[in-house]
Design a protein around this motif. Sequence first.
Motif, PDB file in Angstrom:
ATOM      1  N   ASN A   8      42.342  36.538  44.699  1.00 41.93           N
ATOM      2  CA  ASN A   8      42.097  37.727  43.780  1.00 41.93           C
ATOM      3  C   ASN A   8      40.674  38.173  43.586  1.00 41.93           C
ATOM      4  N   CYS A  19      41.270  29.011  40.333  1.00 43.35           N
ATOM      5  CA  CYS A  19      40.164  29.955  40.047  1.00 43.35           C
ATOM      6  C   CYS A  19      39.357  29.668  38.920  1.00 43.35           C
ATOM      7  N   CYS A  22      39.299  33.610  37.285  1.00 48.62           N
ATOM      8  CA  CYS A  22      40.474  34.509  36.845  1.00 48.62           C
ATOM      9  C   CYS A  22      41.634  33.421  36.833  1.00 48.62           C
ATOM     10  N   THR A  24      43.610  31.872  38.499  1.00 43.73           N
ATOM     11  CA  THR A  24      44.904  31.956  39.421  1.00 43.73           C
ATOM     12  C   THR A  24      44.964  30.746  40.255  1.00 43.73           C
TER      13      THR A  24
HETATM   14 ZN   LIG Z   1      39.659  34.205  41.126  1.00 41.90          ZN
END
Ligand SMILES: [Zn+2]
Length: 60
Positions: A8, A19, A22, A24
């Motif tokens: 992402n 992550c 973010c 994800t």
């Molecule tokens: Zn990320």
Amino acid sequence: MAKKACKNCKRVVAKGNVCPVCKTPDLTSSFQGVAVIFDADSEIAKRLGVTAPGKYALKV
Ligand SMILES: [Zn+2]
């Protein structure tokens, strides 16, 4: 454990499966190149779409 990069935001994730930027879990171990961003307002950060300092993959 091999390093992975976030699909992402391209953040290189050294530990864990999520992550840190973010949040994800969408990570890949097949990424190319690493850029270390010290200043999120720099031109390279803008080109990569980076908003926080850290290590980022050039290509995921
Ligand atoms: Zn990320």
